[in-house]
Scaffold this motif. Structure first.
Motif, short mmCIF file in Angstrom:
data_model
loop_
_atom_site.label_atom_id
_atom_site.label_comp_id
_atom_site.label_asym_id
_atom_site.label_seq_id
_atom_site.Cartn_x
_atom_site.Cartn_y
_atom_site.Cartn_z
N GLN A 205 52.29 -5.04 37.92
CA GLN A 205 52.82 -3.81 38.53
C GLN A 205 52.11 -2.58 37.97
O GLN A 205 51.81 -1.64 38.68
N PHE A 206 51.86 -2.62 36.67
CA PHE A 206 51.14 -1.50 36.03
C PHE A 206 49.77 -1.32 36.67
O PHE A 206 49.37 -0.21 37.03
N LEU A 207 49.05 -2.45 36.82
CA LEU A 207 47.71 -2.37 37.41
C LEU A 207 47.77 -1.88 38.86
O LEU A 207 46.90 -1.10 39.29
N ALA A 208 48.79 -2.31 39.58
CA ALA A 208 48.93 -1.87 40.97
C ALA A 208 49.23 -0.37 41.02
O ALA A 208 48.65 0.37 41.84
N GLU A 209 50.13 0.08 40.15
CA GLU A 209 50.47 1.50 40.10
C GLU A 209 49.25 2.33 39.69
O GLU A 209 48.95 3.37 40.28
N ALA A 210 48.53 1.83 38.68
CA ALA A 210 47.33 2.54 38.22
C ALA A 210 46.29 2.59 39.34
O ALA A 210 45.62 3.61 39.53
N THR A 211 46.18 1.52 40.10
CA THR A 211 45.24 1.49 41.22
C THR A 211 45.54 2.62 42.21
O THR A 211 44.63 3.34 42.64
N GLY A 212 46.81 2.77 42.53
CA GLY A 212 47.20 3.83 43.46
C GLY A 212 46.86 5.21 42.93
O GLY A 212 46.32 6.06 43.66
N ARG A 213 47.17 5.43 41.65
CA ARG A 213 46.93 6.76 41.07
C ARG A 213 45.43 7.04 40.97
O ARG A 213 44.98 8.14 41.29
N VAL A 214 44.67 6.05 40.52
CA VAL A 214 43.23 6.27 40.36
C VAL A 214 42.56 6.41 41.73
O VAL A 214 41.68 7.25 41.92
N ARG A 215 43.02 5.62 42.70
CA ARG A 215 42.44 5.73 44.04
C ARG A 215 42.66 7.14 44.59
O ARG A 215 41.74 7.73 45.17
N ALA A 216 43.85 7.68 44.38
CA ALA A 216 44.14 9.04 44.86
C ALA A 216 43.23 10.06 44.17
O ALA A 216 42.70 10.98 44.81
N MET A 217 43.04 9.88 42.87
CA MET A 217 42.17 10.80 42.13
C MET A 217 40.73 10.73 42.64
O MET A 217 40.07 11.75 42.88
N LEU A 218 40.26 9.49 42.85
CA LEU A 218 38.87 9.31 43.32
C LEU A 218 38.71 9.86 44.73
O LEU A 218 37.69 10.47 45.06
N ALA A 219 39.72 9.65 45.56
CA ALA A 219 39.64 10.14 46.95
C ALA A 219 39.53 11.67 46.97
O ALA A 219 38.82 12.23 47.80
N ARG A 220 40.23 12.31 46.05
CA ARG A 220 40.13 13.79 45.98
C ARG A 220 38.72 14.20 45.57
O ARG A 220 38.22 15.22 46.01
N LYS A 221 38.06 13.40 44.74
CA LYS A 221 36.76 13.80 44.22
C LYS A 221 35.59 13.34 45.08
O LYS A 221 34.59 14.03 45.17
N ARG B 160 35.98 21.64 55.77
CA ARG B 160 36.74 21.41 57.01
C ARG B 160 37.55 20.11 56.95
O ARG B 160 38.69 20.07 57.39
N ILE B 161 36.94 19.06 56.42
CA ILE B 161 37.70 17.80 56.43
C ILE B 161 38.34 17.49 55.08
O ILE B 161 38.92 16.43 54.89
N GLY B 162 38.21 18.44 54.15
CA GLY B 162 38.95 18.31 52.90
C GLY B 162 38.42 17.29 51.92
O GLY B 162 39.18 16.57 51.29
N ILE B 163 37.08 17.21 51.81
CA ILE B 163 36.51 16.33 50.78
C ILE B 163 35.54 17.17 49.93
O ILE B 163 35.24 18.31 50.28
N GLY B 164 35.04 16.60 48.87
CA GLY B 164 34.09 17.30 48.00
C GLY B 164 32.72 17.41 48.67
O GLY B 164 32.37 16.60 49.52
N THR B 165 31.96 18.41 48.24
CA THR B 165 30.62 18.61 48.80
C THR B 165 29.73 17.40 48.51
O THR B 165 28.93 16.98 49.35
N SER B 166 29.87 16.84 47.30
CA SER B 166 29.03 15.68 46.93
C SER B 166 29.32 14.50 47.86
O SER B 166 28.41 13.78 48.28
N ALA B 167 30.61 14.33 48.16
CA ALA B 167 30.98 13.23 49.06
C ALA B 167 30.37 13.45 50.44
O ALA B 167 29.89 12.50 51.09
N MET B 168 30.39 14.71 50.88
CA MET B 168 29.80 15.01 52.19
C MET B 168 28.30 14.73 52.19
O MET B 168 27.76 14.12 53.11
#
Lengths: 175, 208
Positions: free
Chosen positions: A25-41, A147-155
């Motif tokens: 459960q910890f790994l699953a929860e951490a996956t969600g949190r880290v995925r959200a952080m990475l998606a923002r970046k 416009r689509i809400g991602i980082g410039t590097s990702a674009m």
């Protein structure tokens, strides 16, 4: 956020007490949190899952560096951030180099005799959208990213990968 | 099932309890290089504590007070830098503290007798620093690789400073020189050079 951090703390505590289910459960929860952080970046790019998996392995292998009396959150995000920067560093050394000018300076005649819409439809939607905005609508990478809400590097990465793929498709069609 | 989900399942099969004790993993290489340098100087040099016989314990205490406090502060800073998510700024500030009394004593010496960097054994001091600093730096790097440093330049720099501190601590009893100018030029500058080397090489050596 604090609730999530608390959940991580209690799950890790239970896991260290020998509860294997809590560790899952910890790994699953951490996956969600880290995925959200990475998606923002980096946006929901195809490389997100690669970096995420590197982060999970690092969290597991370096779990001995988490002090039992300290919160999991700062430790977990520090490792995730380190892995993301390391991933960028590796990519910087690899053949995939983000080059704005090269990607933007595509000769207008290059695709003159091909159906652009058909070509773009062969790309993943995120890459097609990125190329549409930057090469057809004429936006800068930064404007398109905003416009689509991602980082410039990702674009930049989406445009770069999309352009590489388009080139491959055109070359395949020419043969 | 996605790759990430199967990875979670795979990792969850192992225990959450760390198989390794981080303190012993960290401390063993640190203690090993300190012991190695101590044995090395005993075998390589003679007449320990000559400066104590000639001038009393004062100069020796200044040297060891500086190098040992630096060694301990660097080891503590490395431990903190190796733990992700820990704030390390105060630890970085702390490793600079031993240089403050040295600067004050140097200023005092300059005011009283002027510049005094002369010393007959300078070549031996520099050789000892040049041989032992990288060795101890290697031990610190080895120790840090057992942890998870996320600021590699900072960690490398502290590992370099640690290397210099170990070298000075080991060699100081065999050094008969007593001037503060001498100490700054032949101990502190090599230490800072090792710090710079650590800062430059940290990102390569400490990457995990």
């Amino acid at each position: 956020m604090s609730n999530n951090a608390d959940a991580l703390d209690s799950l890790m505590q239970a896991a260290r007490g020998g509860d294997q289910g809590a560790y899952r459960q910890f790994l699953a929860e951490a996956t969600g949190r880290v995925r959200a952080m990475l998606a923002r970046k980096i946006g929901n790019d195809s490389e997100l899952e690669d970096v995420l998996q590197e982060c999970l392995i690092a969290l597991h292998e370096k779990r001995h560096t988490l002090d039992p009396d300290r919160p999991v959150g700062p430790w977990m995000y520090a490792i995730a951030n380190y892995k993301l920067v390391d991933h960028w560093r590796k990519r910087g050394r690899s053949k995939v180099v983000l080059d704005d000018e090269a990607d933007m300076a595509v000769d207008a005649d290059s695709f003159a005799q091909v159906d652009i819409a058909a070509l773009l439809s062969e790309l993943p939607e995120a890459q097609a959208e990125a190329i549409r905005m930057t090469h057809i609508e004429g936006m800068t990478n930064k404007e398109a990213a905003t416009r689509i809400g991602i980082g410039t590097s990702a674009m930049k990465l989406r445009v770069h990968r999309g352009m590489l793929r388009l080139k491959e498709i055109v070359e395949e069609q020419d043969q | 099932m996605t790759d990430t989900q199967s990875l979670i399942d795979q990792l969850a099969q192992e225990s959450a309890l760390p198989a390794r004790n981080p303190l012993s993993l960290f401390a063993l290489p640190i203690i090993a290089v300190i012991a190695l340098c101590a044995v090395g100087v005993v075998l390589a040099f003679s007449d320990p504590f000559l400066s104590v016989e000639l001038y009393g314990w004062g100069p020796m205490l200044v040297k060891w007070g500086f190098s040992m406090s630096l060694l301990l502060l660097c080891a503590a800073a490395l431990w903190i830098l190796g733990k992700p998510g820990r704030r390390s700024r105060w630890a970085m500030a702390a490793v600079a503290l031993p240089f403050v009394p040295v600067a004050a004593l140097l200023a005092f010496e300059l005011a009283i007798i002027g510049p005094n960097v002369a010393g007959e054994t300078w070549a031996q001091c520099l050789t000892a620093m040049a041989v032992m600093s990288p060795l101890a730096f290697g031990g610190a790097v080895f120790a840090m690789r057992a942890l998870a440093p996320t600021n590699l330049k900072r960690s490398g720099a502290v590992a370099g400073l640690f290397g210099g501190a170990v070298a000075m601590t080991a060699y100081a009893p065999f050094c008969p020189e007593i001037g503060m100018g001498y100490m700054v030029v032949f101990y502190c500058l090599p230490m800072l050079a090792m710090t710079l080397i650590g800062w430059l090489t940290g990102p390569k050596l400490l990457r995990w």
